[in-house]
Design a protein around this motif. Structure first.
Motif, PDB file in Angstrom:
ATOM      1  N   SER B 372     -24.697 -24.381  -2.470  1.00  0.00           N
ATOM      2  CA  SER B 372     -25.708 -25.424  -2.675  1.00  0.00           C
ATOM      3  C   SER B 372     -25.847 -26.319  -1.439  1.00  0.00           C
ATOM      4  N   PHE B 373     -24.839 -26.298  -0.579  1.00  0.00           N
ATOM      5  CA  PHE B 373     -24.891 -27.145   0.615  1.00  0.00           C
ATOM      6  C   PHE B 373     -25.679 -26.458   1.728  1.00  0.00           C
ATOM      7  N   SER B 374     -25.282 -25.213   2.047  1.00  0.00           N
ATOM      8  CA  SER B 374     -25.893 -24.549   3.210  1.00  0.00           C
ATOM      9  C   SER B 374     -27.038 -23.624   2.833  1.00  0.00           C
ATOM     10  N   GLY B 375     -27.078 -23.221   1.555  1.00  0.00           N
ATOM     11  CA  GLY B 375     -28.079 -22.244   1.136  1.00  0.00           C
ATOM     12  C   GLY B 375     -27.662 -20.814   1.434  1.00  0.00           C
ATOM     13  N   ARG B 376     -26.542 -20.642   2.101  1.00  0.00           N
ATOM     14  CA  ARG B 376     -26.072 -19.289   2.406  1.00  0.00           C
ATOM     15  C   ARG B 376     -25.519 -18.625   1.149  1.00  0.00           C
ATOM     16  N   THR B 377     -25.553 -17.307   1.171  1.00  0.00           N
ATOM     17  CA  THR B 377     -24.964 -16.531   0.089  1.00  0.00           C
ATOM     18  C   THR B 377     -23.798 -15.745   0.663  1.00  0.00           C
ATOM     19  N   PHE B 378     -22.608 -16.036   0.192  1.00  0.00           N
ATOM     20  CA  PHE B 378     -21.438 -15.352   0.745  1.00  0.00           C
ATOM     21  C   PHE B 378     -20.268 -15.424  -0.220  1.00  0.00           C
ATOM     22  N   GLY B 379     -19.252 -14.579   0.050  1.00  0.00           N
ATOM     23  CA  GLY B 379     -18.006 -14.645  -0.717  1.00  0.00           C
ATOM     24  C   GLY B 379     -17.028 -15.547   0.013  1.00  0.00           C
ATOM     25  N   GLN B 380     -15.963 -15.877  -0.680  1.00  0.00           N
ATOM     26  CA  GLN B 380     -14.939 -16.772  -0.143  1.00  0.00           C
ATOM     27  C   GLN B 380     -14.503 -16.374   1.274  1.00  0.00           C
ATOM     28  N   LEU B 381     -14.228 -17.379   2.080  1.00  0.00           N
ATOM     29  CA  LEU B 381     -13.672 -17.172   3.427  1.00  0.00           C
ATOM     30  C   LEU B 381     -12.432 -18.047   3.521  1.00  0.00           C
ATOM     31  N   PRO B 382     -11.386 -17.695   2.787  1.00  0.00           N
ATOM     32  CA  PRO B 382     -10.243 -18.603   2.680  1.00  0.00           C
ATOM     33  C   PRO B 382      -9.485 -18.791   3.988  1.00  0.00           C
ATOM     34  N   ALA B 383      -8.723 -19.852   4.016  1.00  0.00           N
ATOM     35  CA  ALA B 383      -7.894 -20.158   5.185  1.00  0.00           C
ATOM     36  C   ALA B 383      -6.678 -19.250   5.248  1.00  0.00           C
ATOM     37  N   PHE B 384      -6.394 -18.555   4.152  1.00  0.00           N
ATOM     38  CA  PHE B 384      -5.287 -17.616   4.120  1.00  0.00           C
ATOM     39  C   PHE B 384      -5.782 -16.271   3.597  1.00  0.00           C
ATOM     40  N   ALA B 385      -5.138 -15.218   4.082  1.00  0.00           N
ATOM     41  CA  ALA B 385      -5.433 -13.881   3.588  1.00  0.00           C
ATOM     42  C   ALA B 385      -4.284 -13.456   2.683  1.00  0.00           C
ATOM     43  N   TRP B 386      -4.629 -13.070   1.460  1.00  0.00           N
ATOM     44  CA  TRP B 386      -3.603 -12.638   0.491  1.00  0.00           C
ATOM     45  C   TRP B 386      -3.562 -11.114   0.544  1.00  0.00           C
ATOM     46  N   LEU B 387      -2.708 -10.660   1.423  1.00  0.00           N
ATOM     47  CA  LEU B 387      -2.599  -9.235   1.705  1.00  0.00           C
ATOM     48  C   LEU B 387      -1.695  -8.549   0.691  1.00  0.00           C
ATOM     49  N   LYS B 388      -2.144  -7.414   0.196  1.00  0.00           N
ATOM     50  CA  LYS B 388      -1.275  -6.632  -0.683  1.00  0.00           C
ATOM     51  C   LYS B 388      -0.941  -5.322  -0.005  1.00  0.00           C
ATOM     52  N   PHE B 389       0.313  -4.956  -0.079  1.00  0.00           N
ATOM     53  CA  PHE B 389       0.743  -3.703   0.539  1.00  0.00           C
ATOM     54  C   PHE B 389       0.651  -2.610  -0.502  1.00  0.00           C
ATOM     55  N   ASN B 390      -0.072  -1.574  -0.165  1.00  0.00           N
ATOM     56  CA  ASN B 390      -0.269  -0.496  -1.126  1.00  0.00           C
ATOM     57  C   ASN B 390       0.687   0.674  -0.910  1.00  0.00           C
ATOM     58  N   GLY B 391       1.539   0.553   0.087  1.00  0.00           N
ATOM     59  CA  GLY B 391       2.464   1.643   0.370  1.00  0.00           C
ATOM     60  C   GLY B 391       3.700   1.550  -0.504  1.00  0.00           C
ATOM     61  N   LYS B 392       4.736   2.286  -0.125  1.00  0.00           N
ATOM     62  CA  LYS B 392       5.926   2.380  -0.964  1.00  0.00           C
ATOM     63  C   LYS B 392       6.872   1.193  -0.783  1.00  0.00           C
ATOM     64  N   VAL B 393       6.801   0.541   0.368  1.00  0.00           N
ATOM     65  CA  VAL B 393       7.720  -0.573   0.655  1.00  0.00           C
ATOM     66  C   VAL B 393       7.442  -1.734  -0.301  1.00  0.00           C
ATOM     67  N   ASP B 394       8.546  -2.277  -0.845  1.00  0.00           N
ATOM     68  CA  ASP B 394       8.372  -3.382  -1.784  1.00  0.00           C
ATOM     69  C   ASP B 394       8.318  -4.749  -1.097  1.00  0.00           C
ATOM     70  N   ASP B 395       9.013  -4.845   0.027  1.00  0.00           N
ATOM     71  CA  ASP B 395       9.093  -6.142   0.710  1.00  0.00           C
ATOM     72  C   ASP B 395       8.117  -6.157   1.883  1.00  0.00           C
ATOM     73  N   CYS B 396       6.939  -6.621   1.578  1.00  0.00           N
ATOM     74  CA  CYS B 396       5.855  -6.575   2.573  1.00  0.00           C
ATOM     75  C   CYS B 396       6.137  -7.500   3.756  1.00  0.00           C
ATOM     76  N   GLU B 397       6.733  -8.646   3.478  1.00  0.00           N
ATOM     77  CA  GLU B 397       6.998  -9.603   4.553  1.00  0.00           C
ATOM     78  C   GLU B 397       7.924  -8.989   5.601  1.00  0.00           C
ATOM     79  N   SER B 398       8.996  -8.345   5.135  1.00  0.00           N
ATOM     80  CA  SER B 398       9.939  -7.723   6.072  1.00  0.00           C
ATOM     81  C   SER B 398       9.272  -6.584   6.833  1.00  0.00           C
ATOM     82  N   PHE B 399       8.487  -5.815   6.085  1.00  0.00           N
ATOM     83  CA  PHE B 399       7.786  -4.691   6.714  1.00  0.00           C
ATOM     84  C   PHE B 399       6.898  -5.176   7.843  1.00  0.00           C
ATOM     85  N   LEU B 400       6.158  -6.225   7.592  1.00  0.00           N
ATOM     86  CA  LEU B 400       5.263  -6.736   8.629  1.00  0.00           C
ATOM     87  C   LEU B 400       6.035  -7.385   9.771  1.00  0.00           C
TER      88      LEU B 400
END
Lengths: 442, 442
Positions: B372-400
């Motif tokens: 309503s402010f800018s008139g733009r149409t878009f999805g969220q652009l958050p300050a953080f990315a909530w990354l999910k690891f789809n591989g077998k490793v359970d501890d994504c933080e350590s993996f990264l």
């Protein structure tokens, strides 16, 4: 002769031409000069008035006009009294303002939008939100005044020394103790310690009252305020048990209030700009902490509480403290402390005269000592007067309120209701009214 | 002839005398003129550089050079990672810097030593340490952006929204409850809520974990962060019990991060300059509070905690927010929010490309809405990315971390270790390295 006349004519023409040229040049320079002066004045105005978003009604304007008025430190009051009566008094004062002309521009701070944006100040420091410029200013000031040892100490900055009090009792209390750590202070103690310790009903620390009555077999933290608030006395620890830690609140250990005897050298020492220079609204205090782990825990408290301390305030505090140090190092002019001392001495003289006139009250007597900073020999000139009522009335605060003087009752400080704490730091007009009304009480 | 010669001689003498006088005057004016110009230059230098007590090493200088760089809000981290690897990441609150040239001087603040000394700002206000200029700036900005209702609300200023969180849970908890008040938030919740609630083992409030799992028969305070930290989603309350109070943390509810749908109208709403404009070091947050008694209690908390909030910070925050509002009202130039949006959109595009390239991770998908402010149409652009690891490793933080990318593990937010929170707000160089390394993971 004809040749001579011809020569004279030519010389006159040349001279006249030079006259015209010089006059023309003078006229042009005058115009340019006015523009330069005007720009200079505008520039100076910007320098001093650009940020004037004063919201204190007329107070800041009053302060601006009264440039020779002395800076008095502001007092604090958790319960704001709305009474319009001159309080002489309990409440915080807007403070009179120091502005020694020579410090005016030295302490002006210009901050642009892009400055001081980050959370972090110095990641190499335990206190990672401590601005190095502020740390330097603190170190220099203590060196100049000689009121505290900074060598071998960690500096922790806080949003006022209040936050540092919270941080210190947190840091000194074991996180997993079976019982909350006891926090004590000798009567009469600062009236806010109890609520500051207990307002969250913490399981980490709890207020345990009067240090004189504390069972020294138990673990404790003793808070020693020296010069003391409310009575101005010089204090030492009183519990002297084996399981204790000490916090020294040295907010008033400055040469306008007390002779400086030796540089304080305690393990935790708290100071604040509110009392050193009167800059209360800036919300800056600092702790000199000997133990690294304690400094880390105090830092952690402030991190969890407010993720650091305003950089804007630290930068301005740095400039102010540097100017105060500069006024001492300068050597030629009256220092900030000289000026403040003179005002405090004058006020205490007036108050003692008023008290002697009424004969109903008494004030503490302070031993006369020589100040290592100024060389003067004098007794304490505290920011508060600890008045005792010698008459029959038990409730001195109510009695004085009936006489249109607002003070804070002694029971708030763990003492008798026959005592009150009155502020010595109100504006000149209010202080005069205070002493006048006090002297007229029969 | 003799008389004529006599006249010529006299005229010549007079003319010569005038020349001498004019030359003398010119010489004096030249000296004075140089002084005036020099003063003017010095004055101008003072105006722009006087307060440059930058202590961030090269960061503020870099910021000064990069005047066209966009302001990104700073992230926060309670545990500072010292790793030199580009974190893409968990930490870094140095932020990039906005300095739209046209706001340069508008947001410059000049503060003199005698200003803002008092504890008090406005004694007619419940929040007596709230600077009216700051209150006006807040009200104007919300009106301009349309992201919150301010009418009928009390503004409480805090040393960051962190302090306001503490103040709010204190104010919403009964002081004499038989048990501490439960504080909950829906997973994944902001990783600091638990320690902020419990670090003093308060008897007034306690952290009770995931709002989804809370027994709604009990009294509670639910903290709703929207857009959410860490996953950027738009949130509503989930407990919906009869004995609950709500705190809405709207730190990211600004048009560079999310489409503005309607002006938020909750009973307690928290905002902060740290996320609105990226000014984290200034330590300023504000709460819009509907209930007068709650506003009073929040004020009381801050009074006991730090006796108010830095006036210096409030004044500068006021100028910054006014400049942001001005950039919108101006209408001719790109607004602060336009510029910030473009950067966030660009970064999210880059990140999604990197994630798609590696196929090992996934990111949240956000519904597209109209702002309503800018008139733009878009999805969220958050300050953080909530990354999910789809591989077998359970501890994504350590993996990264093994891949030289620092993030914060999902378990810190009450979620699975397969998730990590990565910052979108690091400096450009670090962000590029983050996306590059992410895209190269096999």
């Amino acid at each position: 002769m004809a040749n001579f006349v011809f020569l004279l004519k030519n010389l006159l023409v040349v001279s006249a031409a030079v006259n015209i040229g010089l006059v023309w040049k003078n006229m042009s320079d005058e115009i340019n000069g006015k523009v330069a002066s005007s720009s200079l004045r505008n520039c100076e105005k910007k320098l001093h008035c650009h940020g004037c978003l004063s919201s204190n009604g007329g107070q800041d304007e009053t302060a601006q006009v009264s440039r020779k008025q002395v800076l008095l430190s502001s007092t604090t009051s958790f319960s704001r009294d709305d009474d319009d009566e001159p309080d002489g008094g309990d409440v915080d004062d807007d403070g009179a303002v120091i502005n020694l002309d020579q410090t005016g521009e030295e302490t002006t701070v210009v901050t642009s939008s892009w400055q001081f944006m980050s959370y972090f100040s110095d990641l190499n420091n335990i206190c990672w939100f401590l601005e190095p410029a502020f740390a330097s200013a603190v170190t220099r000031l203590h060196e100049v005044v000689g009121n505290a040892i900074t060598e071998g100490r960690h500096i922790v900055v806080g949003t006022g020394s209040s936050q540092l009090y919270h941080a210190a009792i947190y840091a000194l209390s074991p996180p997993d103790g079976l019982e909350p750590m006891n926090v004590v202070s000798a009567v009469p103690f600062y009236s806010s310690y109890d609520v500051m310790t207990d307002y969250l009903k913490s399981g980490v620390h709890k207020w345990a009252g009067d240090a004189y009555k504390f069972d020294k077999q138990k673990p404790y933290i003793e808070v020693v305020t020296s010069p003391n608030n409310p009575d101005g006395s010089i204090r030492e620890a009183v519990v002297n048990g084996d399981q204790g830690s000490l916090i020294y609140d040295l907010a008033y250990y400055w040469p306008q209030y007390t002779p400086i005897s030796t540089p304080a050298e305690y393990d935790i020492m708290l100071f604040t700009t509110s009392k050193c220079t009167g800059h209360a609204g800036i919300r800056i205090g600092w702790a000199l902490v000997k133990d690294r782990e304690i400094a880390k825990k105090m830092t952690k408290y402030i991190e969890i509480n407010t993720i650091g301390v305003s950089k804007d305030s630290q930068i301005r505090a740095a400039k102010i403290l540097e100017a105060v140090s500069g006024s001492v190092d300068d050597g030629n002019n009256e220092t900030f402390f000289d000026y403040s001392y003179e005002l405090m001495a004058k006020r205490w003289k007036e108050l003692r005269e008023a008290v002697n006139h009424t004969e109903l009250f008494s004030l503490p007597e302070f031993p006369v000592k020589t100040c290592s900073f100024s060389g003067r020999t004098f007794g304490q000139l505290p920011a508060f007067a600890w008045l005792k009522f010698n008459g029959k009335v038990d409730d001195c605060e109510s009695f004085l309120r009936d006489h249109k003087i607002i003070t804070r009752g002694g029971e708030r400080f763990g003492a008798s209701k026959k005592y009150v704490r009155a502020s010595m730091m109100s504006r000149e007009k209010e202080f005069r009214l205070f002493t006048k009304r006090l002297s007229e009480i029969k």
